[in-house]
Design an enzyme around this catalytic site. Sequence first.
Site, PDB file in Angstrom:
ATOM      1  N   SER A   1      17.870 -44.039  -5.739  1.00  0.00           N
ATOM      2  CA  SER A   1      17.535 -44.470  -6.219  1.00  0.00           C
ATOM      3  C   SER A   1      17.570 -45.881  -6.430  1.00  0.00           C
ATOM      4  CB  SER A   1      17.490 -43.695  -8.195  1.00  0.00           C
ATOM      5  OG  SER A   1      16.966 -43.454  -8.366  1.00  0.00           O
ATOM      6  N   ARG A   2      16.341 -46.888  -6.776  1.00  0.00           N
ATOM      7  CA  ARG A   2      16.340 -48.060  -6.506  1.00  0.00           C
ATOM      8  C   ARG A   2      17.858 -48.766  -8.507  1.00  0.00           C
ATOM      9  NH1 ARG A   2      10.771 -49.300  -7.776  1.00  0.00           N
ATOM     10  NH2 ARG A   2      11.359 -47.924  -9.506  1.00  0.00           N
TER      11      ARG A   2
ATOM     12  N   ASP B   1      -1.582 -36.331 -16.083  1.00  0.00           N
ATOM     13  CA  ASP B   1       0.181 -35.748 -15.731  1.00  0.00           C
ATOM     14  C   ASP B   1      -0.255 -34.671 -15.948  1.00  0.00           C
ATOM     15  OD1 ASP B   1       2.110 -36.688 -14.628  1.00  0.00           O
ATOM     16  OD2 ASP B   1       2.845 -36.800 -16.328  1.00  0.00           O
TER      17      ASP B   1
ATOM     18  N   LYS C   1       5.498 -31.918  -9.086  1.00  0.00           N
ATOM     19  CA  LYS C   1       3.977 -32.259  -9.954  1.00  0.00           C
ATOM     20  C   LYS C   1       4.098 -33.540 -10.076  1.00  0.00           C
ATOM     21  CE  LYS C   1       3.402 -32.456 -13.172  1.00  0.00           C
ATOM     22  NZ  LYS C   1       2.877 -33.609 -14.973  1.00  0.00           N
TER      23      LYS C   1
ATOM     24  N   ILE D   1      12.897 -37.140 -15.633  1.00  0.00           N
ATOM     25  CA  ILE D   1      12.739 -35.982 -15.280  1.00  0.00           C
ATOM     26  C   ILE D   1      13.801 -35.263 -14.487  1.00  0.00           C
ATOM     27  CG2 ILE D   1      12.006 -35.981 -12.725  1.00  0.00           C
ATOM     28  CD1 ILE D   1      11.056 -33.109 -16.487  1.00  0.00           C
TER      29      ILE D   1
HETATM   30  P1  NAP Z   1      10.263 -42.079 -14.161  1.00  0.00           P
HETATM   31  O1  NAP Z   1      11.612 -41.434 -15.785  1.00  0.00           O
HETATM   32  O2  NAP Z   1       9.466 -42.767 -14.913  1.00  0.00           O
HETATM   33  O3  NAP Z   1      10.638 -42.030 -12.402  1.00  0.00           O
HETATM   34  C1  NAP Z   1      11.272 -41.969 -12.306  1.00  0.00           C
HETATM   35  C2  NAP Z   1      12.406 -42.382 -11.600  1.00  0.00           C
HETATM   36  O4  NAP Z   1      11.427 -42.993 -10.191  1.00  0.00           O
HETATM   37  C3  NAP Z   1      12.036 -43.493 -11.683  1.00  0.00           C
HETATM   38  O5  NAP Z   1      13.915 -43.604 -13.129  1.00  0.00           O
HETATM   39  C4  NAP Z   1      13.359 -44.878 -10.703  1.00  0.00           C
HETATM   40  O6  NAP Z   1      14.228 -44.847 -10.924  1.00  0.00           O
HETATM   41  C5  NAP Z   1      12.335 -44.046  -9.884  1.00  0.00           C
HETATM   42  N1  NAP Z   1      10.595 -44.777  -9.404  1.00  0.00           N
HETATM   43  C6  NAP Z   1       9.433 -45.570 -10.321  1.00  0.00           C
HETATM   44  N2  NAP Z   1       8.690 -45.518  -9.574  1.00  0.00           N
HETATM   45  C7  NAP Z   1       9.363 -45.666  -8.526  1.00  0.00           C
HETATM   46  C8  NAP Z   1       9.206 -46.601  -6.948  1.00  0.00           C
HETATM   47  N3  NAP Z   1       7.795 -47.249  -6.769  1.00  0.00           N
HETATM   48  N4  NAP Z   1       9.520 -46.284  -5.695  1.00  0.00           N
HETATM   49  C9  NAP Z   1      10.424 -46.152  -5.736  1.00  0.00           C
HETATM   50  N5  NAP Z   1      10.937 -44.740  -6.926  1.00  0.00           N
HETATM   51  C10 NAP Z   1      10.460 -45.529  -8.009  1.00  0.00           C
HETATM   52  O7  NAP Z   1       9.309 -40.558 -14.455  1.00  0.00           O
HETATM   53  P2  NAP Z   1       9.628 -38.907 -14.975  1.00  0.00           P
HETATM   54  O8  NAP Z   1       9.369 -39.379 -16.309  1.00  0.00           O
HETATM   55  O9  NAP Z   1      11.397 -38.559 -14.929  1.00  0.00           O
HETATM   56  O10 NAP Z   1       8.440 -38.486 -13.607  1.00  0.00           O
HETATM   57  C11 NAP Z   1       8.765 -38.166 -11.576  1.00  0.00           C
HETATM   58  C12 NAP Z   1       7.785 -37.320 -11.950  1.00  0.00           C
HETATM   59  O11 NAP Z   1       8.171 -36.185 -12.705  1.00  0.00           O
HETATM   60  C13 NAP Z   1       6.308 -37.632 -12.379  1.00  0.00           C
HETATM   61  O12 NAP Z   1       5.591 -37.392 -10.999  1.00  0.00           O
HETATM   62  C14 NAP Z   1       6.167 -36.582 -13.183  1.00  0.00           C
HETATM   63  O13 NAP Z   1       4.485 -35.787 -13.608  1.00  0.00           O
HETATM   64  C15 NAP Z   1       6.700 -35.328 -13.448  1.00  0.00           C
HETATM   65  N6  NAP Z   1       7.978 -34.393 -14.025  1.00  0.00           N
HETATM   66  C16 NAP Z   1       8.159 -35.402 -15.961  1.00  0.00           C
HETATM   67  C17 NAP Z   1       8.467 -34.575 -16.283  1.00  0.00           C
HETATM   68  C18 NAP Z   1       8.584 -35.598 -17.851  1.00  0.00           C
HETATM   69  O14 NAP Z   1       8.905 -34.816 -19.151  1.00  0.00           O
HETATM   70  N7  NAP Z   1       9.244 -37.046 -17.977  1.00  0.00           N
HETATM   71  C19 NAP Z   1       8.347 -33.403 -16.501  1.00  0.00           C
HETATM   72  C20 NAP Z   1       8.115 -32.714 -15.541  1.00  0.00           C
HETATM   73  C21 NAP Z   1       7.580 -33.755 -14.697  1.00  0.00           C
HETATM   74  P3  NAP Z   1      14.404 -46.241  -9.677  1.00  0.00           P
HETATM   75  O15 NAP Z   1      13.556 -47.256 -10.429  1.00  0.00           O
HETATM   76  O16 NAP Z   1      16.430 -46.063  -9.993  1.00  0.00           O
HETATM   77  O17 NAP Z   1      14.369 -46.281  -8.186  1.00  0.00           O
END
Ligand code: NAP
Length: 313
Positions: free
Chosen positions: A37-38, A172, A91, A15
């Site tokens: 970011s890690r 989610d 969110k 996101i």
């Molecule tokens: P994601 O790509 O799986 O995670 C985002 C980043 O967070 C990961 O690339 C990782 O980066 C970091 N992360 C993951 N686990 C972690 C941990 N335990 N500690 C610290 N950093 C961590 O997820 P996403 O889809 O972007 O979603 C993230 C948030 O945005 C969620 O709450 C989701 O509901 C919301 N969201 C997502 C979307 C969508 O379309 N995907 C839409 C609207 C809102 P590093 O490994 O580099 O740290």
Amino acid sequence: MEGVVRLGVVGIGKIARDQHLPAIAAQPGFELVACASRHASVDGVRNYRDVGELLAAEPGIDAVSLCAPPQVRYEQARAALEAGKHVMLEKPPGASVSEVEALHEIARARSRTLFATWHSRAAPAVEAARAWLASREAGALRSVEVRWKEDVRRWHPGQEWIWEPGGLGVFDPGINALSIVTRILPHEVALRGATLTTPADTATPIAAELDCVASNGAPVRAVFDWRHGPVEEWDIDIETEGGRLSLREGGKRLAIAGKDIDAGPEREYPALYERFHELIATNTSDVDVRPLRLVADAFLNGRIVGTEAFGRS
Ligand code: NAP
């Protein structure tokens, strides 16, 4: 706060790259200074491994935007607020309601802005729907039916956190529908019961049915399903005395009493950053936990029904 807000973004994943970074780049009220970011890094800014490193090395930033999964939201947000930064939360705003309430209190005590975003509320047709439902033309609310269905393998490939406690499972995406419903209805919504269909190898549900009631007595039902496809269904139908209001495609399209209404272009994330800037400028917060509270109530008051293993890798 006047002028340009110096911003850090934390959690560079799907996101952040799809929506936050482009919206920030197009928004003159923010200057992206650093990211944390890690594993990932962003070109053209200073990069750190976590929020603690970023806060220690960048005392000049004004605000941070948190885009990691919800399980780590609280620690990251608390650290940023305690360092005196304004905070924007993706969110859901936390993995529990109590976390979000506590963050709100910390923000208040430190006179910092806390913005718990609900991006679906910024979908183009949502405010027009809210205005019509509040009008005399709509009359009394009779019923609400939500269908929020998609293929989890298409929308969340490889995401393990969605299946762990605090990851919400099918809520989610489902919480996006609840964020719209709680914004547009002229009544509060109470959860009466729920069914949570949960695979043998996951901690969170793959499907859910919610049985709620609006405070005027109208039934509000929601069906969320991650075993759906190939075309997703993100629809809300609302029956009123004045006719049916239908939101389609997650709030992009609107029809009222059989007539299509032009809702304008999609600009959810640009609108969120405009609002964050305005909240900072006016030293206010925007924290509405109602969508998360309905999800928490479904876990509190729902019946868990087992189903076949999802087949996590
Ligand atoms: P994601 O790509 O799986 O995670 C985002 C980043 O967070 C990961 O690339 C990782 O980066 C970091 N992360 C993951 N686990 C972690 C941990 N335990 N500690 C610290 N950093 C961590 O997820 P996403 O889809 O972007 O979603 C993230 C948030 O945005 C969620 O709450 C989701 O509901 C919301 N969201 C997502 C979307 C969508 O379309 N995907 C839409 C609207 C809102 P590093 O490994 O580099 O740290």
